[in-house]
Write a protein that holds these residues in place. Sequence first.
Motif, short mmCIF file in Angstrom:
data_model
loop_
_atom_site.label_atom_id
_atom_site.label_comp_id
_atom_site.label_asym_id
_atom_site.label_seq_id
_atom_site.Cartn_x
_atom_site.Cartn_y
_atom_site.Cartn_z
N ARG A 130 0.83 -1.21 0.00
CA ARG A 130 0.00 0.00 0.00
C ARG A 130 0.86 1.25 0.00
O ARG A 130 0.60 2.20 -0.74
CB ARG A 130 -0.89 0.04 1.25
CG ARG A 130 -2.06 -0.90 1.25
CD ARG A 130 -3.06 -0.53 2.36
NE ARG A 130 -2.50 -0.60 3.71
CZ ARG A 130 -2.43 -1.72 4.44
NH1 ARG A 130 -2.88 -2.86 3.94
NH2 ARG A 130 -1.93 -1.69 5.65
N VAL A 131 1.90 1.26 0.84
CA VAL A 131 2.74 2.45 0.97
C VAL A 131 3.46 2.74 -0.34
O VAL A 131 3.49 3.87 -0.80
CB VAL A 131 3.77 2.27 2.11
CG1 VAL A 131 4.85 3.35 2.05
CG2 VAL A 131 3.08 2.27 3.47
N THR A 132 4.02 1.69 -0.95
CA THR A 132 4.85 1.91 -2.15
C THR A 132 4.03 1.84 -3.43
O THR A 132 4.54 2.16 -4.49
CB THR A 132 5.95 0.84 -2.24
OG1 THR A 132 5.31 -0.45 -2.31
CG2 THR A 132 6.87 0.88 -1.03
N LYS A 133 2.79 1.40 -3.32
CA LYS A 133 1.93 1.16 -4.49
C LYS A 133 2.63 0.22 -5.48
O LYS A 133 2.56 0.37 -6.69
CB LYS A 133 1.53 2.47 -5.17
CG LYS A 133 0.73 3.39 -4.23
CD LYS A 133 0.12 4.56 -4.96
CE LYS A 133 -0.89 5.31 -4.13
NZ LYS A 133 -0.32 6.01 -2.95
N ARG A 134 3.36 -0.74 -4.92
CA ARG A 134 4.01 -1.77 -5.73
C ARG A 134 3.51 -3.13 -5.25
O ARG A 134 2.84 -3.21 -4.23
CB ARG A 134 5.53 -1.69 -5.56
CG ARG A 134 6.12 -0.37 -6.05
CD ARG A 134 7.60 -0.36 -5.75
NE ARG A 134 8.23 0.88 -6.18
CZ ARG A 134 9.51 1.13 -5.99
NH1 ARG A 134 10.28 0.23 -5.39
NH2 ARG A 134 10.04 2.26 -6.39
N ASN A 135 3.88 -4.18 -5.96
CA ASN A 135 3.31 -5.47 -5.55
C ASN A 135 4.26 -6.66 -5.67
O ASN A 135 3.86 -7.73 -6.06
CB ASN A 135 2.00 -5.73 -6.30
CG ASN A 135 2.23 -5.87 -7.78
OD1 ASN A 135 3.35 -5.67 -8.25
ND2 ASN A 135 1.19 -6.21 -8.52
N LYS A 136 5.50 -6.42 -5.30
CA LYS A 136 6.43 -7.55 -5.30
C LYS A 136 7.23 -7.54 -3.99
O LYS A 136 7.92 -6.57 -3.68
CB LYS A 136 7.39 -7.43 -6.49
CG LYS A 136 8.40 -8.56 -6.57
CD LYS A 136 9.12 -8.50 -7.90
CE LYS A 136 10.60 -8.70 -7.74
NZ LYS A 136 11.30 -8.46 -9.01
N ALA A 178 10.12 -2.65 -9.01
CA ALA A 178 8.78 -3.15 -8.69
C ALA A 178 8.69 -3.65 -7.26
O ALA A 178 7.63 -3.99 -6.77
CB ALA A 178 8.42 -4.29 -9.64
N THR A 179 9.85 -3.67 -6.56
CA THR A 179 9.90 -4.25 -5.22
C THR A 179 9.23 -3.33 -4.19
O THR A 179 9.61 -2.17 -4.05
CB THR A 179 11.36 -4.49 -4.80
OG1 THR A 179 11.99 -5.28 -5.80
CG2 THR A 179 11.44 -5.19 -3.46
N SER A 180 8.26 -3.87 -3.47
CA SER A 180 7.64 -3.07 -2.42
C SER A 180 8.42 -3.21 -1.11
O SER A 180 8.53 -2.26 -0.36
CB SER A 180 6.19 -3.52 -2.19
OG SER A 180 6.14 -4.83 -1.66
N CYS A 181 8.94 -4.40 -0.87
CA CYS A 181 9.67 -4.59 0.39
C CYS A 181 10.57 -5.82 0.33
O CYS A 181 10.35 -6.73 -0.46
CB CYS A 181 8.70 -4.73 1.56
SG CYS A 181 7.62 -6.15 1.46
#
Lengths: 499, 449, 124
Positions: free
Chosen positions: B150-156, B202-205
């Motif tokens: 959610r914070v990064t608006k990414r999904n990996k 694309a990495t969120s975390c």
Amino acid sequence: MSDLHTITGNQGLQIEEPLIFEQDTPGKCGVDLPDVPEVKTRLGGLAREGKIGLPGMTEPDTVRHYMRLSQKNYAIDTGFYPLGSCTMKHNPRLNEKMARLGGLADLHPLQPNSTVQGALELIDQCAHWLKELTGMPAVAMSPAAGAHGELCGLMAARAAHEAKGNPRKIVLCPESAHGTNPATAAACGYKVESIPATSDGRVDLDALKAALNEDVAAIMLTNPNTCGLFERDIVEIAEAVHAVGAYFYCDGANFNAIMGRVRPGDLGIDCMHINLHKTFSTPHGGGGPGSGPVVLSAALAPYAPVPYVVDTGDGFKLVEHKADSDQDPFGRIKGFHGQMGMFIRSLSYMMSHGSDGLRQASGDAVLNANYLKAKLQDMLTVSFPDGPCMHEVLFDDRFLKDTGVTTLDFAKMMIDEGVHPMTMYFPLVVHGALLMEPTETENKATLDKFIHMIREMTQKAKDGAAESFKSAPMLTPRRRLDETKAARSPVLKWTEAAE
Amino acid sequence: MRYLPLSDGDRKEMLETIGVSSIDDLYCDVPADVLLDSHVQTLPTVRGELEVERAISAMAKKNTGCNSAPSFLGAGLYHHHVPATVDYMIQRGEFLTSYTPYQPEVSQGTLQYLFEFQTQVAMLTGMDVANASMYDGATGCAEAVLMANRVTKRNKAILSGGLHPHYRDVTRTHAHFNDFEVVSAEPDVDNVEDLIDLIDDATSCVVVQTPSFFGHLNDYTKLAEACHAKKALLVVVFTEVLSLGALKTPGEMGADIVVGEGQSVGNALNFGGPTVGLFAVRQKYLRQMPGRVCGETVDADGRRGWVLTLSTREQHIRREKATSNICTNSGLCALAFNIHMTLLGEEGLTKLSALNHARACQVADKLDTLDGVEVLNETFFNEFTVRLSKSATEVIDQLAERGVLGGVPVRRLYQDRPELDNLLLVAVTETTTDEDIDALMAGLTEVLS
Amino acid sequence: MTVKYTEDHEWVLVEGDTATVGITDYAQNALGDIVFVETPAAGTEVSQGDDVAVVESVKTASDVYAPITGEIIEGNDALEDQPELVNSSPEGDGWFFKMTIGDASELDKLLDEAGYKAFCEGLD
């Protein structure tokens, strides 16, 4: 009691208690530990350098601290707690004793199976009771709470759709649903569509049928519903849902009203979570821990998550990995095996009541709610007056019209009278909702006193005492709290600078 | 029945008031063909307290608990001593039998301890703010990844090979149903992994664990910097909260979210649950944090008090747009944590952590002297990995026959990795006695010979 | 300079190529004490009807929609520390964001002051 000043700020049994951080006596400690042996450490240069900041307190000071805090709480053990939809029934102490037995409380979840056969048997027995009471063939025991059970059930439904090649897109929820239902659907990747209610507080069957199509993955319906009513059309709803290939998720939050009388398996339900902390008397503990096993129909049973217990006939086995399963589990949703401590407590409760006692308990719960309704309906406004209610009765705020008193004010006045307020402003389908659930563990004298109190309060409100309602509660450790201040500039921990 | 206060006379009188003749009449909205006419016949009927106690005790007696055998089990939950005060206090009816503190005027006790709990968790993790707890460490880990998305608006999400396999699996389950990507590194048995190269736009975390599942300790400062350079978050997980009493905090290393299991403090093993998930974040991500939080405010008379706050993030208000569907926290387990941590204080926690580490060092040194046992860790806190000369599962079963709970075979959690068959996790705590160590040494000597 | 309104209780102040958007006095009154506002980042392309901002009181959270299509020029940073500006000055210092006007014809379909007033009266 703002006009009653004492030197200490204390008021008799109500003793002001600072935070532990404000009672710090550096060097004090509430435990005695042996000396640490001298060793060559293996912390790899990562040893902590600074202080943590934790306060030092001895055991007597600690005991007094928590004792005083406890005395600022209202609880079921204190008095009547008619909190609708939350089922604040008596929590038997036998349950607590059983959960603390040696051989249960001190079991590690990863011990060899040979050393935990009794624990697996206990889970199996608890599962057996839940399956028999619901008439369902399977149960997933691992969900940690009701909302987690919802997630588990909906994941099983989605997994079943995926196995057929199409996960589908939509989950239907009635307007009156608990907020967890749409939140759960969203967490499973579904779009939520809302189904309206009829004027008698039930799902609009025609609107539901119109919304059903092959994009619908599931419906999430609470039964008895959040208005405290049994969904009369439930069998027809199940048939319509199944006709488009969707699954029927039942929110079992209110199973306590029908246990021993109606089996969800006979209604065409595919999955239902059971809040052990509501129906089966495990303690609410000020907000948890809960436990939310999910019973599953034959259609969804193969997708139940790992782990699960199997009775091999020659001892119990724990299936912890997909590869060890002869089914098609959708995965894992929790560390280890579920809320064992809660299984023990609820099994202790079910065994105590027995099948006959559980049936009497649900009947008494419904009887108590209908008694409140009968004795209050002439003064308060019952939202759905026709026919009996189930375990809870829903009023709205029409009876307070033109009094200047809101549902919230009314509730706060109840606190000064020594009763915990009912659930307010939920469900959302009526204005200023007051949802009362007495439960089966209240005696008639308590109900009669409550009825008298509510009637007198209503009369006061109608007689123009709005100001006294607005200033309630007066007699509590704290009066109304400023929630706007708390939310605008959140202070979520103690800091030294704040002193 | 002892839990039901209504008498038959009461019932009769109440039914007359309602205007029906029996309780069954109140179920008139239930279709007649699904209404049972008597109790479920396949289940037993009412039993007295003594009978129930006997039945459940009989099941308990079939088990060997960690209090009655030398135990070296860890891998996510740890056997510690809980002071008597903790269990006495959490059984106070005002704590045990109260609901979520939605009526703050009559819940200041619960709210104040949640505020203290949040402060303790923030201090221990070195983070700005903490919530009022999650179900457990594993579900908390999945929530941390969802939050990072959610914070990064990414999904990996990139998961370390040192992450507890249950934490990995719960996160993967969410990934599957919520349509985000999870990259899991290989099991990091020897503590050699480098996750920096895996981070992309694309990495969120990146999710790492300290001490790792295999017990290794790492400084994640460089990893945090690499994450931040790519605008990804660093999630640091722990399963042994006592380690925070001895080690540099995840906050100091630059973590954005810290999540872990708090069972070791105040809570029994309970065969795996209930336990308590701890969750702490940087201030700037507060609004994306899942779960309940308690905040300070004042009452109508200006006196300090506490309320649940920021509830617009939660499901009962935000419904399908909520940060999580979580409804409960782990209230009573958080109270147990809070009380035990208060008893420990700065001095007690520091000493207890040091004691755990020192005992583990002693056991590691002894085990290393045995034929067929090799300690793999250079660094550890109170748990380490050993390589045995044969299958750890077989060794553990044979030790159990000798009354010793010798540890957790890595294969128990890495079932799909036959190459890890000889690896055993050994945990040592303040409860481990010299006699326990002797029993383990003697058992291993016998079994491995 | 014209002011337009939407049925979602937003106002749109048009000055040349720029539109400033906020919520109306009616809306702030209905929401009660505002405790948090999330405004969109500059540079965000939005279509009419997209949810672009969030306004929260203690017990409710509401989305604020893009009244027209365009690009966000600036969010009102002052609301981060002083969300109460929405209560005290909803149609002044409590503005939410400024945006470009991508399609002027969309403005024509919004309500004028009299139309919005009539709309609100219909709600009471």
